[in-house]
Design an enzyme around this catalytic site. Structure first.
Site, PDB file in Angstrom:
ATOM      1  N   ASP A 116      28.623  -1.336 130.952  1.00 57.48           N
ATOM      2  CA  ASP A 116      28.399  -2.157 132.137  1.00 57.48           C
ATOM      3  C   ASP A 116      29.715  -2.613 132.784  1.00 57.48           C
ATOM      4  OD1 ASP A 116      26.813  -3.394 133.979  1.00 57.48           O
ATOM      5  OD2 ASP A 116      26.533  -5.211 132.801  1.00 57.48           O
ATOM      6  N   ASN A 162      17.520   2.607 136.537  1.00 58.55           N
ATOM      7  CA  ASN A 162      18.670   2.961 137.382  1.00 58.55           C
ATOM      8  C   ASN A 162      18.317   3.899 138.550  1.00 58.55           C
ATOM      9  OD1 ASN A 162      21.151   2.903 134.686  1.00 58.55           O
ATOM     10  ND2 ASN A 162      20.594   1.310 136.158  1.00 58.55           N
ATOM     11  N   ARG A 185      27.986  -4.976 124.170  1.00 53.83           N
ATOM     12  CA  ARG A 185      27.745  -4.978 125.614  1.00 53.83           C
ATOM     13  C   ARG A 185      28.999  -5.489 126.324  1.00 53.83           C
ATOM     14  NH1 ARG A 185      22.807  -5.941 129.574  1.00 53.83           N
ATOM     15  NH2 ARG A 185      24.020  -5.672 131.462  1.00 53.83           N
TER      16      ARG A 185
HETATM   17  C1  FPP Z   1      26.469   0.262 134.584  1.00 59.13           C
HETATM   18  O1  FPP Z   1      27.481  -0.387 135.330  1.00 59.13           O
HETATM   19  C2  FPP Z   1      26.785   1.675 134.450  1.00 59.13           C
HETATM   20  C3  FPP Z   1      25.955   2.709 134.755  1.00 59.13           C
HETATM   21  C4  FPP Z   1      24.594   2.515 135.260  1.00 59.13           C
HETATM   22  C5  FPP Z   1      26.403   4.099 134.616  1.00 59.13           C
HETATM   23  C6  FPP Z   1      27.177   4.400 133.368  1.00 59.13           C
HETATM   24  C7  FPP Z   1      27.676   5.771 133.411  1.00 59.13           C
HETATM   25  C8  FPP Z   1      28.931   6.160 133.124  1.00 59.13           C
HETATM   26  C9  FPP Z   1      29.975   5.273 132.587  1.00 59.13           C
HETATM   27  C10 FPP Z   1      29.269   7.586 133.236  1.00 59.13           C
HETATM   28  C11 FPP Z   1      28.977   8.156 131.897  1.00 59.13           C
HETATM   29  C12 FPP Z   1      29.293   9.515 131.757  1.00 59.13           C
HETATM   30  C13 FPP Z   1      28.638  10.335 130.911  1.00 59.13           C
HETATM   31  C14 FPP Z   1      29.184  11.642 130.606  1.00 59.13           C
HETATM   32  C15 FPP Z   1      27.358  10.002 130.255  1.00 59.13           C
HETATM   33  P1  FPP Z   1      27.106  -1.035 136.732  1.00 59.13           P
HETATM   34  O2  FPP Z   1      27.144  -0.001 137.777  1.00 59.13           O
HETATM   35  O3  FPP Z   1      25.796  -1.743 136.603  1.00 59.13           O
HETATM   36  O4  FPP Z   1      28.266  -2.075 136.933  1.00 59.13           O
HETATM   37  P2  FPP Z   1      28.153  -3.477 137.674  1.00 59.13           P
HETATM   38  O5  FPP Z   1      27.339  -4.378 136.784  1.00 59.13           O
HETATM   39  O6  FPP Z   1      29.566  -3.917 137.779  1.00 59.13           O
HETATM   40  O7  FPP Z   1      27.510  -3.240 139.015  1.00 59.13           O
END
Ligand code: FPP
Length: 222
Positions: A2, A50, A170
């Site tokens: 996250d 998501n 987390r």
């Molecule tokens: C949550 O952060 C993250 C995700 C929904 C995507 C996670 C995916 C990756 C790190 C890429 C992974 C790559 C592979 C190969 C599996 P957020 O977008 O909710 O962050 P925020 O809370 O700051 O908005």
């Protein structure tokens, strides 16, 4: 994993830039876990919720998964068993084929670290899916409803055969599970870090592991 979006925003960049950097971190953490001989690593990459994100963000994540799955799991370098938790059906066909191929080809590394990517995964969906399969065994397989117990449901989850989660990390400052491994985390130790995922590194992982080592685990006993 996250905090990608906030990390990018702080730098005046689009959220997708944060995901790209997050994917690089993913690779580092996988390597570190393999080096440490950790038996199971589960990364929450994409939840069943998501899909509600803006289409361009979802599209970019699909592109990233496709690209990084190749890079992360060049099996000649990283000998790890790879599994995907969740229903693969909604993913674009080429990505799905890649996921299935990685699962098949990495089977020979079953005695090493197993890296499980939770993709289109939700803890509740996992339990519903297992319950449906149990019902199917009753209806079609002649099992008795009384046969449905914790052991049976556990074996029907996406994580079938894997150990329960010992430690859930987390990053990103939020203090909740957000539908991650709800069944498997019954006795997991929880570790919350304010570090945003793109800044999470091997040192942060080691910090979490060191704290875990100091926890006293009683599993309901004394
Ligand atoms: C949550 O952060 C993250 C995700 C929904 C995507 C996670 C995916 C990756 C790190 C890429 C992974 C790559 C592979 C190969 C599996 P957020 O977008 O909710 O962050 P925020 O809370 O700051 O908005």
């Amino acid at each position: 994993m996250d905090g990608n979006g906030r990390w990018a925003k702080k730098r005046g960049m689009p959220r997708t830039y944060g995901h790209r950097e997050g994917a690089k971190v993913c690779k580092k953490i996988v390597n570190r876990c393999i080096d440490l001989g950790i038996k199971y690593l589960t990364l929450y990459a994409f939840s069943t919720e998501n899909w509600k994100r803006p289409q361009d963000e979802v599209d970019e994540l699909m592109r990233l998964f496709d690209k990084y799955l190749d890079e992360i799991f060049d099996n000649r370098k990283q000998k790890a068993r790879i599994l995907f938790l969740g229903d693969k059906a909604p993913f674009p066909a080429p990505l799905r084929v890649k996921m299935e191929k990685l699962e098949r080809e990495s089977e020979e590394y079953s005695d090493r670290t197993t890296v499980m990517f939770a993709m289109n995964y939700g803890g509740r969906d996992d339990i519903v899916h297992a319950a449906r399969r149990a019902a199917q065994l009753v209806v079609e397989g002649g099992a008795d409803p009384g046969d449905i117990d914790e052991k049976m449901l556990d074996s029907l989850l996406y994580t079938s055969g894997a150990a329960d989660a010992d430690l859930i990390i987390r990053p990103g400052g939020e203090k909740r599970l957000s539908n991650f491994l709800l069944w498997q985390s019954a006795y997991a130790e929880l570790y919350f870090s304010d570090v945003l995922w793109p800044d999470f590194d091997e040192k942060e992982l080691d910090k979490a592991l060191n704290e875990f080592a100091l926890r006293s685990r009683r599993f309901g006993g004394v």
